[in-house]
Design an enzyme around this catalytic site. Structure first.
Site, PDB file in Angstrom:
ATOM      1  N   ASN A  77       0.831  -1.214   0.000  1.00  0.00           N
ATOM      2  CA  ASN A  77       0.000   0.000   0.000  1.00  0.00           C
ATOM      3  C   ASN A  77       0.861   1.257   0.000  1.00  0.00           C
ATOM      4  O   ASN A  77       0.605   2.219  -0.736  1.00  0.00           O
ATOM      5  CB  ASN A  77      -0.893   0.023   1.236  1.00  0.00           C
ATOM      6  CG  ASN A  77      -2.059  -0.944   1.147  1.00  0.00           C
ATOM      7  OD1 ASN A  77      -2.322  -1.518   0.098  1.00  0.00           O
ATOM      8  ND2 ASN A  77      -2.749  -1.129   2.253  1.00  0.00           N
ATOM      9  N   ARG A 401     -11.385  -3.667 -14.086  1.00  0.00           N
ATOM     10  CA  ARG A 401     -10.260  -4.548 -13.751  1.00  0.00           C
ATOM     11  C   ARG A 401     -10.731  -5.980 -13.900  1.00  0.00           C
ATOM     12  O   ARG A 401     -11.842  -6.324 -13.510  1.00  0.00           O
ATOM     13  CB  ARG A 401      -9.782  -4.347 -12.315  1.00  0.00           C
ATOM     14  CG  ARG A 401      -9.231  -2.973 -11.993  1.00  0.00           C
ATOM     15  CD  ARG A 401      -8.589  -2.973 -10.614  1.00  0.00           C
ATOM     16  NE  ARG A 401      -8.423  -1.638 -10.087  1.00  0.00           N
ATOM     17  CZ  ARG A 401      -7.421  -0.818 -10.401  1.00  0.00           C
ATOM     18  NH1 ARG A 401      -6.514  -1.210 -11.247  1.00  0.00           N
ATOM     19  NH2 ARG A 401      -7.352   0.386  -9.858  1.00  0.00           N
ATOM     20  N   ARG A 431      -5.837   2.131 -13.163  1.00  0.00           N
ATOM     21  CA  ARG A 431      -4.453   2.289 -12.745  1.00  0.00           C
ATOM     22  C   ARG A 431      -3.788   0.943 -12.410  1.00  0.00           C
ATOM     23  O   ARG A 431      -4.324   0.139 -11.664  1.00  0.00           O
ATOM     24  CB  ARG A 431      -4.368   3.213 -11.538  1.00  0.00           C
ATOM     25  CG  ARG A 431      -2.940   3.465 -11.066  1.00  0.00           C
ATOM     26  CD  ARG A 431      -2.911   4.534 -10.006  1.00  0.00           C
ATOM     27  NE  ARG A 431      -3.065   5.864 -10.577  1.00  0.00           N
ATOM     28  CZ  ARG A 431      -3.787   6.828 -10.020  1.00  0.00           C
ATOM     29  NH1 ARG A 431      -4.441   6.591  -8.909  1.00  0.00           N
ATOM     30  NH2 ARG A 431      -3.853   8.007 -10.582  1.00  0.00           N
ATOM     31  N   HIS A 461     -16.013   3.680 -14.421  1.00  0.00           N
ATOM     32  CA  HIS A 461     -15.829   2.856 -13.234  1.00  0.00           C
ATOM     33  C   HIS A 461     -17.098   2.071 -12.892  1.00  0.00           C
ATOM     34  O   HIS A 461     -17.106   1.255 -11.982  1.00  0.00           O
ATOM     35  CB  HIS A 461     -15.427   3.767 -12.065  1.00  0.00           C
ATOM     36  CG  HIS A 461     -14.901   3.051 -10.873  1.00  0.00           C
ATOM     37  ND1 HIS A 461     -15.575   3.024  -9.665  1.00  0.00           N
ATOM     38  CD2 HIS A 461     -13.770   2.326 -10.673  1.00  0.00           C
ATOM     39  CE1 HIS A 461     -14.883   2.327  -8.782  1.00  0.00           C
ATOM     40  NE2 HIS A 461     -13.794   1.898  -9.369  1.00  0.00           N
ATOM     41  N   TYR A 494     -12.430  -9.464  -1.521  1.00  0.00           N
ATOM     42  CA  TYR A 494     -13.141  -8.186  -1.416  1.00  0.00           C
ATOM     43  C   TYR A 494     -14.611  -8.452  -1.102  1.00  0.00           C
ATOM     44  O   TYR A 494     -15.226  -9.333  -1.700  1.00  0.00           O
ATOM     45  CB  TYR A 494     -13.089  -7.421  -2.746  1.00  0.00           C
ATOM     46  CG  TYR A 494     -11.778  -6.766  -3.090  1.00  0.00           C
ATOM     47  CD1 TYR A 494     -10.569  -7.245  -2.610  1.00  0.00           C
ATOM     48  CD2 TYR A 494     -11.734  -5.675  -3.953  1.00  0.00           C
ATOM     49  CE1 TYR A 494      -9.371  -6.653  -2.950  1.00  0.00           C
ATOM     50  CE2 TYR A 494     -10.540  -5.075  -4.309  1.00  0.00           C
ATOM     51  CZ  TYR A 494      -9.359  -5.571  -3.801  1.00  0.00           C
ATOM     52  OH  TYR A 494      -8.167  -4.977  -4.153  1.00  0.00           O
ATOM     53  N   ARG A 590     -14.003   2.575   5.086  1.00  0.00           N
ATOM     54  CA  ARG A 590     -12.838   1.711   5.276  1.00  0.00           C
ATOM     55  C   ARG A 590     -11.535   2.496   5.323  1.00  0.00           C
ATOM     56  O   ARG A 590     -10.687   2.272   6.168  1.00  0.00           O
ATOM     57  CB  ARG A 590     -12.754   0.684   4.143  1.00  0.00           C
ATOM     58  CG  ARG A 590     -11.619  -0.328   4.314  1.00  0.00           C
ATOM     59  CD  ARG A 590     -11.327  -1.056   3.021  1.00  0.00           C
ATOM     60  NE  ARG A 590     -10.588  -0.238   2.078  1.00  0.00           N
ATOM     61  CZ  ARG A 590     -10.733  -0.297   0.758  1.00  0.00           C
ATOM     62  NH1 ARG A 590     -11.622  -1.101   0.238  1.00  0.00           N
ATOM     63  NH2 ARG A 590     -10.009   0.469  -0.034  1.00  0.00           N
ATOM     64  N   HIS A 618     -15.366  -3.421   0.481  1.00  0.00           N
ATOM     65  CA  HIS A 618     -15.319  -2.733  -0.812  1.00  0.00           C
ATOM     66  C   HIS A 618     -16.691  -2.302  -1.312  1.00  0.00           C
ATOM     67  O   HIS A 618     -16.795  -1.462  -2.205  1.00  0.00           O
ATOM     68  CB  HIS A 618     -14.650  -3.648  -1.853  1.00  0.00           C
ATOM     69  CG  HIS A 618     -14.224  -2.962  -3.099  1.00  0.00           C
ATOM     70  ND1 HIS A 618     -14.868  -3.150  -4.311  1.00  0.00           N
ATOM     71  CD2 HIS A 618     -13.233  -2.083  -3.345  1.00  0.00           C
ATOM     72  CE1 HIS A 618     -14.273  -2.416  -5.238  1.00  0.00           C
ATOM     73  NE2 HIS A 618     -13.283  -1.759  -4.687  1.00  0.00           N
TER      74      HIS A 618
END
EC number: 2.7.4.1
Length: 735
Positions: A77, A401, A431, A461, A494, A590, A618
């Site tokens: 991270n 993704r 990304r 997204h 997730y 979160r 998530h």
């Protein structure tokens, strides 16, 4: 034994869920709450989240090797934070940009505070590693040093070196004839100062450590112990075979992080080709952090810093292991006893009742799956079944993704090759997944699918899939709205929601969005859907205002929100305003939170908690009491792809879907959200200063764990003929 799973949970009651979560508000006399001080800095809030991740590595309720995994995650991270966020701030500061963030800090001021906190965080990571290594050694997992090796070990390691490492090493001299080489992002190297034995002539060299070889080299087990040696220690043992006739006078390891943000020309005619070029530019971005092992010879360190154009402020010298992300290699399959107990995601009973037929299960009624507790394979099955169904005419799919060998892409290619109309919106700007998405887009095009890339300025997204099927002479649209990516690997860790429906209005909404993405025609007349960057934020602001009006009229007024990040200033100000007018607001955030909770006169009716545990939270959920309070059958309930950040609400294509099916609403409000609010075992509570503390556990009281609850209890809408009456939930009020 894993302490978290000792004993049996006590039954949840309505009182457990509805007990007042709002502590006494506090004053912040030193902060101007009418100005930027009402916001907490985004970057420092993110660092605070990563501190929470690291502290899970110290949580004795968590299995030992899972604690090691949390340490690795905290390191990964932090690397990404530097290559994106710090790199961006650094570029702004270097260009002289002094525009303050919402909290009033300029880029230069933020960099100073980030540097101070990040250095403390990295030092703490090393301390945690030492503690974990001691505990692992007691469990028979040992990382040896060169001095711990015996003759038998050395014979084994020499064989490993010669057969598995030596062929891919590339020693690089540094002199006028050999310029300093390029070191890629996350590249790890040994810097060497060597002396030729016959004439004392010195040589400076670099030895890149190949990422194609495991960082921890396994040695033969000894009395049941798993033994390892760091790859760089192995290389140093046999460095004389790379530089015959030389001896090592000094050495240190260093690791490079580079600016990894992408810059794409706005007028690019071929978007895919432009992204391929941009990815090559990213690889050569400026160095934003240089981490070296302690004790480096000053002269050799100066050479590396000079050649990489690194200042003292960008140098981190560590007493310990450089590149802690690699410790995940020590999470051994052979030691399942030191990991979370095995968990197999459920197949929804309703799908089983229909012999695996997803369309039949959806036709029965709307269905919401809660991943990873319900298997993501159902999403894959939905598309795979569509690909092979002769009655399916068309499939449309967004891809933000997905995995390298994606079963989703497999199904879309199969459908296209079978002659079905397939449209795939592939987001190239996802990304760190840009290269993978380019490969997938090429593959889809070869199969005959229509591939579109959406908008240059806005990322897409939103998570939407539609399947058009001919049934009884009519066309029926089956729609999937998700809160997470179409990624089978991350879907195992997730927590996300998958909403399946054949409701005609929701199908029309999805089709209009796809038409917008491919044809740029703004979708008018959306019935149950709101999209950013057009009206999603304004709709949220309207609903927050409506809840405040209920409070002023003396009606119950509640807002429950679950997001990953909350930093959008207008939304935060709207929540402050609603709090001051009497709305009770509970936020499960979160990660990043720019709102200050529990401040007298500002946010005394707002509580913020963060859940960090076995699974990565998530899903995005929004519930408004709608004049009846929460929980209530009259509540307005939404799921979304969007976090409450400026980029999501102002610069991305995102969705907010209203849920009207009573069973699905009950599942979201009375099961998912209620359990999140009741969680104690994995929860952190925000104070007015923006810092989080662990939720206190009363001595002798059971610490409710929402992840465990979801693993043990099926979702309401996925129940089949057995019914949902025995599924734990919070009873709705009568209205």
């Amino acid at each position: 034994m894993n302490k978290e799973f000792e004993g049996e949970p006590q039954p949840m009651t309505q009182a457990d869920f509805l007990k007042s979560p709002f502590p006494a508000p506090q004053e912040l006399p030193d902060i101007d709450l009418t100005g930027p001080g009402r916001f907490f800095n985004r970057e420092l809030s993110w660092l605070g989240f990563n501190w929470r991740v690291l502290e899970e590595a110290e949580n004795l309720r968590t299995p030992l090797l899972e604690r090691l995994r949390f340490l690795s995650i905290s390191a990964t991270n932090l690397d990404e934070f530097y290559t994106v966020r710090v790199a961006g701030l650094r570029e702004l500061a270097q260009s002289g940009n002094s525009t303050p963030a919402a909290d009033g800090l300029t880029p230069a001021e933020q960099l100073v505070l980030i540097d101070e906190d990040a250095r403390k965080l990295m030092a703490r990571q090393q301390e945690v590693l030492k503690t974990l290594q001691a505990e692992m050694e007691a469990e028979g997992i040992v990382v040896l040093g060169p001095d711990d090796l015996d003759d038998q070990d050395m014979r084994h390691l020499e064989e490993v070196f010669l057969t598995q490492v030596f062929p891919i090493l590339s020693p690089l001299a540094i002199d006028p004839a050999h310029p300093f080489p390029f070191i890629a992002n996350t590249g790890y190297c040994l810097a060497l100062h060597l002396e030729r034995t016959r004439d004392k002539r010195t040589l400076q060299a670099l030895l890149p450590i190949p990422h194609q070889v495991d960082r921890f080299i396994a040695l033969p087990a000894d009395q049941g112990r798993f033994r390892f040696l760091l790859l760089e220690d192995l290389v140093l043992l046999y460095v004389h075979q790379l530089f015959p006739g030389y001896r090592t006078k000094a050495h240190f390891g260093f690791r490079v992080l580079r600016d990894s943000d992408l810059e794409v020309e706005e007028e690019a005619e071929d978007l895919v080709r432009e992204f391929e070029v941009a990815l090559k530019r990213r690889r050569r971005g400026q160095v934003v952090r240089l981490t070296i092992s302690s004790g480096a010879a000053p002269a050799l360190k100066s050479v590396v810093m000079r050649e990489l154009h690194v200042t003292d402020g960008e140098l981190f010298e560590l007493e310990g292991m450089v590149g802690l992300a690699d410790v995940k290699e020590l999470v051994l399959d052979a030691r399942q006893d030191l990991q979370w107990p095995a968990f197999t995601p459920r197949v929804p009973e309703r799908v089983q009742d229909h012999d695996g037929d997803m369309f039949a299960a959806i036709r029965q009624k709307d269905m919401l799956l809660h991943h990873p507790y319900e298997t993501f394979d159902m999403v894959v099955r939905f598309l795979a079944q569509a690909a092979r169904d002769p009655d399916v005419l068309a499939i449309k799919q967004t891809l933000y993704r997905t995995s390298r060998n994606s079963p989703i892409v497999d199904a879309l290619c199969e459908a296209a090759e079978d002659g079905k109309s397939v449209t795939a919106l592939v987001e190239l700007k996802a990304r760190f997944d840009e290269a993978a998405n380019i490969r997938q887009s090429r593959r889809l095009e070869r199969s005959g699918a229509h591939v579109v890339y959406g908008f240059l300025d806005w990322k897409t997204h939103a998570k939407i899939s539609t399947v058009v099927r001919r049934e009884n002479g009519k066309l029926v649209t089956y729609t999937h709205y998700g809160t997470g990516n179409y990624h089978p690997i991350t879907a195992k860790i997730y927590t996300d929601l998958s909403f399946f429906t054949c409701d005609a209005a929701l199908g029309r909404d999805a089709t209009k969005v796809f038409n917008y993405l491919s044809g740029y025609a703004y979708p008018e007349g959306l019935e149950n859907l709101h999209i950013s960057p057009h009206q999603l934020k304004s709709f949220l602001l309207e609903q927050i205002e409506a809840e405040a009006a209920h409070a002023e009229a003396g009606r119950p007024a509640d807002i429950w929100v679950k997001v990953n990040s909350l930093v959008e200033p207008q939304v935060i100000d709207a929540l402050y305003n609603a709090s001051q007018r009497g709305v009770k607001i509970t936020l499960v955030v979160r990660g990043i939170c720019g709102l200050r909770a529990g401040v007298k006169g500002l946010s005394e009716n707002i509580r913020v908690k963060s859940i960090v545990g076995r699974f990565l939270e998530h899903s995005r959920i929004i519930c408004f009491g709608n004049g009846r309070g929460l929980p209530s059958k009259k509540a307005r309930v939404f799921i979304s792809s969007a976090d409450w950040m400026g980029r999501n609400l102002n610069r991305r294509i995102e969705t907010l879907v209203e849920i009207s099916n009573p069973t699905v609403k009950a599942q979201i409000v009375s099961q998912i959200m209620a359990a999140n609010l009741a969680d104690v075992a994995q929860s952190w509570v925000m104070g007015p200063d923006g810092k989080f503390d662990r939720e206190p556990v009363e001595p002798g009281k059971f610490a409710f764990n929402c992840h465990r609850f979801f693993m043990e209890n099926p979702s309401l809408s996925g129940r089949g003929s057995a019914g949902a009456s025995d599924v734990p939930q919070l009873t709705h009020s009568d209205d």
